[in-house]
Scaffold this motif. Structure first.
Motif, PDB file in Angstrom:
ATOM      1  N   CYS A  57       1.692  -2.387  -0.002  1.00 17.71           N
ATOM      2  CA  CYS A  57       2.944  -1.342   0.395  1.00 17.71           C
ATOM      3  C   CYS A  57       2.216  -0.307   1.107  1.00 17.71           C
ATOM      4  O   CYS A  57       1.212   0.229   0.419  1.00 17.71           O
ATOM      5  CB  CYS A  57       3.659  -1.088  -1.132  1.00 17.71           C
ATOM      6  SG  CYS A  57       4.882  -2.169  -1.433  1.00 17.71           S
TER       7      CYS A  57
ATOM      8  N   GLN B  42       5.753 -10.534   3.612  1.00 21.22           N
ATOM      9  CA  GLN B  42       6.185 -10.584   2.222  1.00 21.22           C
ATOM     10  C   GLN B  42       7.714 -10.419   1.962  1.00 21.22           C
ATOM     11  O   GLN B  42       7.756  -9.049   2.242  1.00 21.22           O
ATOM     12  CB  GLN B  42       5.043 -10.055   1.548  1.00 21.22           C
ATOM     13  CG  GLN B  42       5.389 -10.388   0.098  1.00 21.22           C
ATOM     14  CD  GLN B  42       4.426  -9.697  -1.053  1.00 21.22           C
ATOM     15  OE1 GLN B  42       4.563  -8.358  -1.030  1.00 21.22           O
ATOM     16  NE2 GLN B  42       3.696 -10.457  -2.126  1.00 21.22           N
TER      17      GLN B  42
ATOM     18  N   THR C 131      -4.507  -9.157   1.790  1.00 19.52           N
ATOM     19  CA  THR C 131      -3.303  -9.142   0.772  1.00 19.52           C
ATOM     20  C   THR C 131      -2.128  -8.493   1.254  1.00 19.52           C
ATOM     21  O   THR C 131      -2.407  -7.339   1.707  1.00 19.52           O
ATOM     22  CB  THR C 131      -3.611  -8.970  -0.720  1.00 19.52           C
ATOM     23  OG1 THR C 131      -2.827  -9.394  -1.619  1.00 19.52           O
ATOM     24  CG2 THR C 131      -4.156  -7.393  -0.947  1.00 19.52           C
ATOM     25  N   PRO C 132      -1.103  -8.539   0.553  1.00 13.16           N
ATOM     26  CA  PRO C 132       0.324  -7.581   0.674  1.00 13.16           C
ATOM     27  C   PRO C 132      -0.123  -6.300   0.154  1.00 13.16           C
ATOM     28  O   PRO C 132      -0.378  -6.218  -1.077  1.00 13.16           O
ATOM     29  CB  PRO C 132       1.230  -8.389   0.153  1.00 13.16           C
ATOM     30  CG  PRO C 132       1.006  -9.729   0.097  1.00 13.16           C
ATOM     31  CD  PRO C 132      -0.526  -9.647  -0.153  1.00 13.16           C
TER      32      PRO C 132
ATOM     33  N   LEU D  27      -9.912  -8.036  -7.282  1.00 10.54           N
ATOM     34  CA  LEU D  27     -11.229  -7.753  -7.224  1.00 10.54           C
ATOM     35  C   LEU D  27     -12.427  -8.782  -6.724  1.00 10.54           C
ATOM     36  O   LEU D  27     -13.272  -8.762  -7.318  1.00 10.54           O
ATOM     37  CB  LEU D  27     -11.632  -7.154  -8.638  1.00 10.54           C
ATOM     38  CG  LEU D  27     -11.142  -5.928  -9.274  1.00 10.54           C
ATOM     39  CD1 LEU D  27     -11.660  -5.514 -10.462  1.00 10.54           C
ATOM     40  CD2 LEU D  27     -11.306  -4.685  -7.930  1.00 10.54           C
TER      41      LEU D  27
ATOM     42  N   GLY E 239      -7.754  -7.030  -0.921  1.00 12.78           N
ATOM     43  CA  GLY E 239      -6.784  -5.930  -0.830  1.00 12.78           C
ATOM     44  C   GLY E 239      -7.581  -4.508  -0.818  1.00 12.78           C
ATOM     45  O   GLY E 239      -8.029  -3.926   0.450  1.00 12.78           O
ATOM     46  N   ARG E 240      -7.974  -3.660  -1.942  1.00  7.85           N
ATOM     47  CA  ARG E 240      -8.432  -2.364  -1.637  1.00  7.85           C
ATOM     48  C   ARG E 240      -9.739  -2.375  -0.940  1.00  7.85           C
ATOM     49  O   ARG E 240      -9.935  -1.407  -0.105  1.00  7.85           O
ATOM     50  CB  ARG E 240      -8.288  -1.682  -3.253  1.00  7.85           C
ATOM     51  CG  ARG E 240      -7.312  -1.340  -3.936  1.00  7.85           C
ATOM     52  CD  ARG E 240      -7.365  -1.146  -5.126  1.00  7.85           C
ATOM     53  NE  ARG E 240      -7.594  -2.670  -5.822  1.00  7.85           N
ATOM     54  CZ  ARG E 240      -7.616  -2.574  -6.996  1.00  7.85           C
ATOM     55  NH1 ARG E 240      -7.548  -1.735  -8.024  1.00  7.85           N
ATOM     56  NH2 ARG E 240      -8.189  -3.891  -7.636  1.00  7.85           N
TER      57      ARG E 240
HETATM   58  C1  FNR Z   1      -0.803  -3.573  -3.630  1.00  9.00           C
HETATM   59  N1  FNR Z   1      -0.207  -4.925  -4.327  1.00  9.00           N
HETATM   60  C2  FNR Z   1       0.764  -5.510  -3.791  1.00  9.00           C
HETATM   61  N2  FNR Z   1       0.935  -6.904  -4.229  1.00  9.00           N
HETATM   62  C3  FNR Z   1       2.239  -7.466  -3.371  1.00  9.00           C
HETATM   63  O1  FNR Z   1       2.179  -8.783  -3.700  1.00  9.00           O
HETATM   64  N3  FNR Z   1       2.808  -6.776  -2.614  1.00  9.00           N
HETATM   65  C4  FNR Z   1       2.526  -5.619  -2.339  1.00  9.00           C
HETATM   66  O2  FNR Z   1       3.421  -4.851  -1.688  1.00  9.00           O
HETATM   67  C5  FNR Z   1       1.521  -4.932  -2.844  1.00  9.00           C
HETATM   68  N4  FNR Z   1       1.374  -3.425  -2.636  1.00  9.00           N
HETATM   69  C6  FNR Z   1       0.200  -2.917  -3.078  1.00  9.00           C
HETATM   70  C7  FNR Z   1      -0.115  -1.719  -2.510  1.00  9.00           C
HETATM   71  C8  FNR Z   1      -1.365  -1.064  -2.882  1.00  9.00           C
HETATM   72  C9  FNR Z   1      -1.831   0.324  -2.168  1.00  9.00           C
HETATM   73  C10 FNR Z   1      -2.344  -1.838  -3.597  1.00  9.00           C
HETATM   74  C11 FNR Z   1      -3.875  -1.440  -3.865  1.00  9.00           C
HETATM   75  C12 FNR Z   1      -2.026  -3.025  -4.139  1.00  9.00           C
HETATM   76  C13 FNR Z   1      -1.234  -5.795  -5.120  1.00  9.00           C
HETATM   77  C14 FNR Z   1      -2.370  -6.268  -3.914  1.00  9.00           C
HETATM   78  O3  FNR Z   1      -1.844  -7.452  -3.221  1.00  9.00           O
HETATM   79  C15 FNR Z   1      -3.574  -7.063  -4.869  1.00  9.00           C
HETATM   80  O4  FNR Z   1      -3.019  -8.187  -5.539  1.00  9.00           O
HETATM   81  C16 FNR Z   1      -4.199  -6.186  -5.638  1.00  9.00           C
HETATM   82  O5  FNR Z   1      -4.591  -5.055  -5.110  1.00  9.00           O
HETATM   83  C17 FNR Z   1      -5.675  -6.786  -6.091  1.00  9.00           C
HETATM   84  O6  FNR Z   1      -6.445  -7.065  -5.306  1.00  9.00           O
HETATM   85  P1  FNR Z   1      -7.643  -6.058  -4.841  1.00  9.00           P
HETATM   86  O7  FNR Z   1      -7.205  -4.884  -4.475  1.00  9.00           O
HETATM   87  O8  FNR Z   1      -8.504  -5.927  -5.945  1.00  9.00           O
HETATM   88  O9  FNR Z   1      -8.528  -6.622  -3.598  1.00  9.00           O
END
Ligand code: FNR
Length: 362
Positions: free
Chosen positions: A25, A101, A22-23, A302, A324-325
């Motif tokens: 930052c 993205q 997932t994207p 999650l 993501g995380r």
């Molecule tokens: C994100 N998320 C996020 N979403 C997005 O659309 N563009 C982005 O640049 C970011 N940046 C970002 C940075 C960091 C450090 C985190 C942890 C999250 C949200 C991410 O894509 C995702 O939707 C959420 O983190 C939920 O998924 P997980 O982490 O539970 O698998």
């Protein structure tokens, strides 16, 4: 073969599996110039080595004032494009596809990066920040109040997305994802909680969706026919008077009609809200969009365990899962998933460098 490891083809692009990064930052551009660094190279290439089918980049700004923080990556000039090309080549060399993205942070621009121990909130102009813009002069929860965009500002933003999409093609990206979620500019226009305009970009559903549909249409025209276009949405603001899932399904139908191939389904971020966070908590929205708009969806939020991810696909709730995380902490998550779901060594997307002696144990 588990669904997670079934290839997926959208337009002319085949993803080797349905486990996507997932994207996220990284806030790691050193000179506040939006140019990806060695950090980005290592971070994204490692996820390709780790077996992801698609690596999506972080929110990548289409204009300097569209950055969330001064350290955000961008794609508004040639030097950024050339640096991204090195990342793209490294990801391709390791078997994954890569998407960018494209983003504009709108009223949530010019904030400190959310690193532990660093300041939070808006970066003042005299400390390297800038004036944020948005649909209306309505601030997000304690941030600086943005300047309401003129029609000329809107035209500039559309052009910036289109130019960035052309650069994305030049850099070799396989996918463009438009970031219309999490309270950033395109979501701000969609939601009545942040859009108070009384011109053709505010008020009715048609008017609030006009900017995103215009950008999707124009980007589609500039982005190669053979390559897929995704849109990330927040399916709900989790607020009584905000953007909601019914509007999202209606929007998804329109996005499909202008050539969008997949809706990457997140939620929230535009107004403070009490969100019932838990395992797979956003999957039902991906499912509703997939069924209601007959369009491919990605599920995120999650999703941490291989069996959980596999069930999302076998239930028909989404076409791919975004990690993501769990993928930050475990860059080789797909390789573990392959082992847990019973794939043989040969079926597992190991790079050739890591296969010496493997077949003896297959
Ligand atoms: C994100 N998320 C996020 N979403 C997005 O659309 N563009 C982005 O640049 C970011 N940046 C970002 C940075 C960091 C450090 C985190 C942890 C999250 C949200 C991410 O894509 C995702 O939707 C959420 O983190 C939920 O998924 P997980 O982490 O539970 O698998």
């Amino acid at each position: 073969m588990p669904q997670l490891f079934e290839p997926l083809t959208l337009r002319d692009v085949e993803f080797r599996n349905r486990i996507w990064l997932t994207p996220m930052c990284q806030y790691s551009c050193e000179a506040c110039d939006g140019i990806p660094t060695a950090w980005h190279f290592v971070h994204y290439a490692t996820r390709a080595v780790g077996g992801f089918g698609l690596v999506l980049t972080e929110a990548t700004a289409v204009a300097p004032e569209g950055r969330i923080s001064p350290q955000d990556a961008g794609l508004w000039n040639h030097d950024q494009m050339a640096a991204w090309r090195r990342v793209v080549d490294a990801v391709h060399a390791n078997g994954a596809k890569i998407g960018v993205q494209l983003a504009h942070a709108g009223r949530k621009a010019s904030t400190y990066r959310p690193f532990a121990g660093e300041p939070s909130g808006s970066v003042p102009v005299d400390a390297g920040g800038w004036e944020a813009i948005g649909p209306s002069a309505v601030a997000f929860d304690g941030y600086a109040t943005p300047r309401a965009m003129t029609l000329a500002d809107i035209d500039d933003v559309v052009d910036a997305f289109v130019d960035a999409a052309r650069r994305a093609d030049e850099a070799g990206f396989d996918v463009v994802e438009l970031h219309a979620a999490h309270g950033y500019l395109l979501h701000e226009f969609l939601s009545p909680a942040s859009n108070r305009r009384d011109d053709e970009y505010g008020g009715s559903f048609e008017n609030r969706t006009r900017l995103l549909l215009r950008i999707a249409t124009e980007v589609r025209g500039a982005w190669p026919e053979a390559k897929p276009l995704f849109v990330r949405v927040s399916a709900t603001d989790w607020a009584e008077t905000g953007w909601n899932i019914d509007e999202t399904v209606r929007l998804a139908r329109e996005l499909k009609s202008v050539g969008v191939d997949l809706v990457d389904t997140s939620t929230g971020g535009n107004v403070p809200a009490d969100i019932p966070v838990g395992p797979s908590y956003q999957v039902r929205f991906a499912s509703e969009i997939r069924r209601g708009a007959d369009i491919a969806t990605g599920a995120v939020g999650l999703i941490t365990e291989p069996a959980q991810a596999e069930a999302i696909l076998t239930e028909g709730d989404a076409d791919a899962v975004l990690i993501g995380r769990a993928g930050l902490r475990e860059p080789y998550w797909p390789l573990r998933a392959a082992a847990e779901l019973g794939l043989t060594w040969r079926e597992t997307p190991y790079p050739a460098q890591y296969t010496r002696g493997a077949w003896e144990h297959a």
